[in-house]
Scaffold this motif. Structure first.
Motif, PDB file in Angstrom:
ATOM      1  N   CYS A   1       0.817  -1.219   0.000  1.00  0.00           N
ATOM      2  CA  CYS A   1       0.000   0.000   0.000  1.00  0.00           C
ATOM      3  C   CYS A   1       0.853   1.272   0.000  1.00  0.00           C
ATOM      4  CB  CYS A   1      -0.936   0.005   1.203  1.00  0.00           C
ATOM      5  SG  CYS A   1      -2.313  -1.143   1.024  1.00  0.00           S
ATOM      6  N   LEU A   2       2.136   1.130   0.304  1.00  0.00           N
ATOM      7  CA  LEU A   2       3.008   2.306   0.233  1.00  0.00           C
ATOM      8  C   LEU A   2       3.129   2.824  -1.196  1.00  0.00           C
ATOM      9  CD1 LEU A   2       5.926   1.290   2.656  1.00  0.00           C
ATOM     10  CD2 LEU A   2       4.031   2.861   3.115  1.00  0.00           C
ATOM     11  N   LYS A   3       2.728   1.984  -2.159  1.00  0.00           N
ATOM     12  CA  LYS A   3       2.768   2.389  -3.572  1.00  0.00           C
ATOM     13  C   LYS A   3       1.378   2.646  -4.133  1.00  0.00           C
ATOM     14  CE  LYS A   3       6.952  -0.365  -4.263  1.00  0.00           C
ATOM     15  NZ  LYS A   3       7.577  -1.501  -4.983  1.00  0.00           N
ATOM     16  N   HIS A   4       0.369   2.693  -3.252  1.00  0.00           N
ATOM     17  CA  HIS A   4      -1.011   2.948  -3.693  1.00  0.00           C
ATOM     18  C   HIS A   4      -1.084   4.308  -4.378  1.00  0.00           C
ATOM     19  CE1 HIS A   4      -5.390   3.364  -3.489  1.00  0.00           C
ATOM     20  NE2 HIS A   4      -5.453   2.069  -3.189  1.00  0.00           N
ATOM     21  N   GLU A   5      -1.953   4.412  -5.353  1.00  0.00           N
ATOM     22  CA  GLU A   5      -2.046   5.678  -6.100  1.00  0.00           C
ATOM     23  C   GLU A   5      -2.593   6.818  -5.251  1.00  0.00           C
ATOM     24  OE1 GLU A   5      -6.442   5.077  -8.164  1.00  0.00           O
ATOM     25  OE2 GLU A   5      -4.645   4.740  -9.376  1.00  0.00           O
TER      26      GLU A   5
END
Length: 648
Positions: free
Chosen positions: A209-213
């Motif tokens: 989720c650290l790369k969630h948009e």
């Protein structure tokens, strides 16, 4: 045929009918199909009221209420929901009906079902969580949002009861990848209730989720990762560090907060990351990074020290204060550069920052660095009392008791200072620094006893009690002089100090203290009484003779205090008396006439004194007490009645 009449009649019938009346229930259920919504509303309300029978549930009523939750009118739907919660709690048909409605093609029906289901079951029930997870995947945003709210309410209770479904963690991990930031965020927050700290599946779900948009989801993932990963987890720290450069300030803030939880003291990667945020454009990030360094930097880390010194010029007061505390934590004791920086802050900032600077200097100044200690002594000249007190505390924490050089410095800078508060602060510092009987300090304190300002005289008197040797004639003479002081709190301080220093039964001291019983100030009289009782032996005739003279004083409060002291200092009469004779003990003779004193407080004190020192066979005392049982003052009368029980 008139709808308003039907509505009123329906409501009236529900109010007068006995709950459980089958005929009324059937009629109410029928009225639920009325074409007019006020009538349907009244009927639904009536059904719930008529079915409210303890220990009994009606399947036909529950089915009808489930049906009415899809009514076209919102008021009717809400009334049906309330009714189901009232009469359908735990009923399998009600629960099954609501679960079926979670699959309704109408999103409003699905939302209502999600609203009703928690009302039918105990908080945290597995059926509720299953229904919520189902709605997490709903195609309609409103249903998803409501599912998030219900889950947040019940997940903690479910964990407490042990009803968390076994596959809940896996389902939550999948939901965290949803595009909707609200749903993904709630799924992340909910991992606290499902996973134990250090669980790799939970950590990897957060990492993804650290790369969630959505930056909101990234911020939530950063916070949750800080809570779920173990302290010192290298992989978690590695995933978190890049977020310190994120474009959104609140994501950087979350990264700083989590790194404080994950980092170990002295971890250079984390420390350097915090240093990089000391100059962040967002003030809340700078504040958190400055605070974080206090907990993460190793002692003596020069890179941290240099970075924090630059923050002493920040525009934000909180950051400057935190930087000072960070310097105290990271700087080495004796670091002249850091000490000098704090000295400047202790003189040129606002009150709170000056105080913080002085407190931090106690962690950095070496006990033998008298040049720096001299700079710290300037804090005793500060106009604010809190800064002065911080200076006193800091000095005492650095130097050893009895350090002659620092004592000399304190004496020279405070005792003759023009500011009375500085002179008073000097006394407090010296009393903690000096060894008992230190003549140099005692002489300095005696000079303050003669000070023009009462606060300094009071401080001098109090400090002498802690430093001077017992029986010190010069000190006793100085304190005896204060017994004539114009300020009552100074006189009281002198009496208290004399109790600590003077020898027992010292005639000069006793006479000086006895004279204070003439004082109009009750605090001074009380202090004088206490001093006499502590300094004099019971039965000391010389002291009692001083007190006898005061029994005829014109002031009632003086006579009252005197009677009290006599009752404590005179010996109790133990003469073997015939029943028709009186005692010849002096103190009893003196007090007899005081039973007729015009002041009620004196009469009461006298009756109580008879009990304390009188002979129970002395009929004169018994007669005196009997006469006081008719006293006009209630307190005297009550004391006399109590005393008579002793005299018989």
């Amino acid at each position: 045929e008139d709808a308003p009449v039907r509505a009123v009649a329906t409501r009236a019938l529900a109010n007068v009918a006995v709950p459980g009346d089958e005929e009324v229930l059937e009629l109410m259920i029928k009225m639920c199909d009325d074409s007019n919504h006020p009538v349907r509303y009244a009927a639904v309300e009536g059904v719930a009221k008529a079915a409210s029978v303890e220990g009994k549930q009606y399947s036909n009523v529950i089915e009808k209420l489930i049906e009415m939750t899809e009514d076209s009118e919102s008021l009717v739907r809400q009334c049906s929901i309330n009714g189901l919660a009232k009469v359908g709690h735990g009923h399998p048909n009600a629960v099954k009906g609501m679960k079926n409605k979670l699959n309704s093609p109408q999103f409003r029906t699905r939302k209502v079902a999600l609203q009703v289901l928690p009302m039918l079951l105990e908080a945290g029930h597995k059926e509720i969580l299953d229904g919520v997870l189902h709605c997490f995947q709903d195609e309609h945003t409103e249903v998803q949002k409501y599912a998030c709210q219900v889950f947040a309410d019940h997940a903690a209770k479910a964990k407490e009861k042990g009803t968390i479904p076994a596959d809940l963690g896996e389902k939550l991990s999948a939901i965290t990848q949803r595009e909707d930031p609200l749903v993904a965020g709630v799924a992340l927050e909910s991992m606290h209730f499902v996973y134990e700290k250090g669980d790799r599946d939970a950590i990897m779900a957060c990492v993804r989720c650290l790369k969630h948009e959505s930056s909101t989801v990234r911020e939530t993932a950063a916070r949750v990762l800080g809570d779920l990963a173990n302290k010192g987890d290298e992989r978690a720290i590695g995933y978190m560090l890049p977020l310190l450069d994120h474009k959104m300030g609140y994501v950087r803030f979350a990264a700083v907060v989590s790194l404080v939880k994950l980092g170990i003291k002295g971890d250079q990667r984390v420390v350097e990351g915090m240093i990089s945020r000391l100059h962040d454009k967002e003030i809340f990030v700078r504040r958190e990074a400055t605070d974080a360094i206090q907990n993460l930097a190793a002692k003596g880390d020069q890179k941290v020290v240099d970075a924090l010194i630059t923050k002493l010029t920040d525009t934000d007061e909180r950051i400057k204060g935190s930087a000072m505390q960070g310097l105290a934590a990271a700087g080495n004791r004796g670091d002249a550069k850091v000490v000098q920086a704090l000295v400047q802050k202790s003189q040129n900032e606002g009150r709170n920052l000056r105080k913080t600077a002085v407190e931090c200097m106690s962690e950095l100044i070496d006990a033998e660095d008298y040049d720096s200690l001299a700079l710290l002594l300037h804090s005793l000249n500060d106009p604010d009392d809190s800064v002065k007190n911080a200076g006193v505390t800091s000095i005492l924490s650095i130097v050893s008791r009895g350090d002659a050089q620092i004592i000399k410095m304190v004496l020279s800078t405070t005792v003759k200072h023009e500011d009375r508060k500085v002179r008073a602060a000097g006394m407090k510092t010296l009393e903690s620094l000096a060894l008992p009987g230190d003549r140099q300090v005692v002489e300095g304190m005696i000079s303050c006893v003669y000070d023009q300002h009462p606060q300094v005289r009071k401080s001098g008197a109090e400090s002498l009690a802690r430093v001077a040797n017992r029986g010190d004639t010069a000190v006793i003479n100085a304190l005896s002089r204060l017994l004539e002081d114009s300020m009552s709190d100074v006189r009281k301080a002198a009496i208290d100090s004399l109790m600590a220093i003077a020898e027992r039964n010292s005639p000069n001291v006793v006479k000086a203290i006895t004279n204070k019983m003439y004082s109009s100030d009750s605090h001074v009289r009380t202090a004088a009484q206490d001093a006499l009782l502590k300094l004099c032996d019971i039965g000391d005739l010389e002291v009692l003779s001083f007190l006898k003279e005061l029994l005829s004083d014109k002031e009632g409060h003086v006579r009252e205090s005197t009677v009290f002291c006599i009752s404590r200092l005179a010996r109790k009469c133990i003469c073997r008396l015939p029943s028709d004779t009186g005692c010849t003990c002096q103190a009893v003779e003196w007090l007899l006439e005081k039973a007729e004193d015009p002041d009620a407080k004196v009469r009461k004190a006298t009756v109580e004194a008879f009990q304390a020192i009188g002979n129970r066979r002395d009929r004169r005392l018994a007669d005196a007490c009997r006469g006081r049982t008719k006293d006009t003052d209630f307190t005297v009368k009550s004391a006399a009645e109590t005393a008579l029980k002793m005299f018989g």
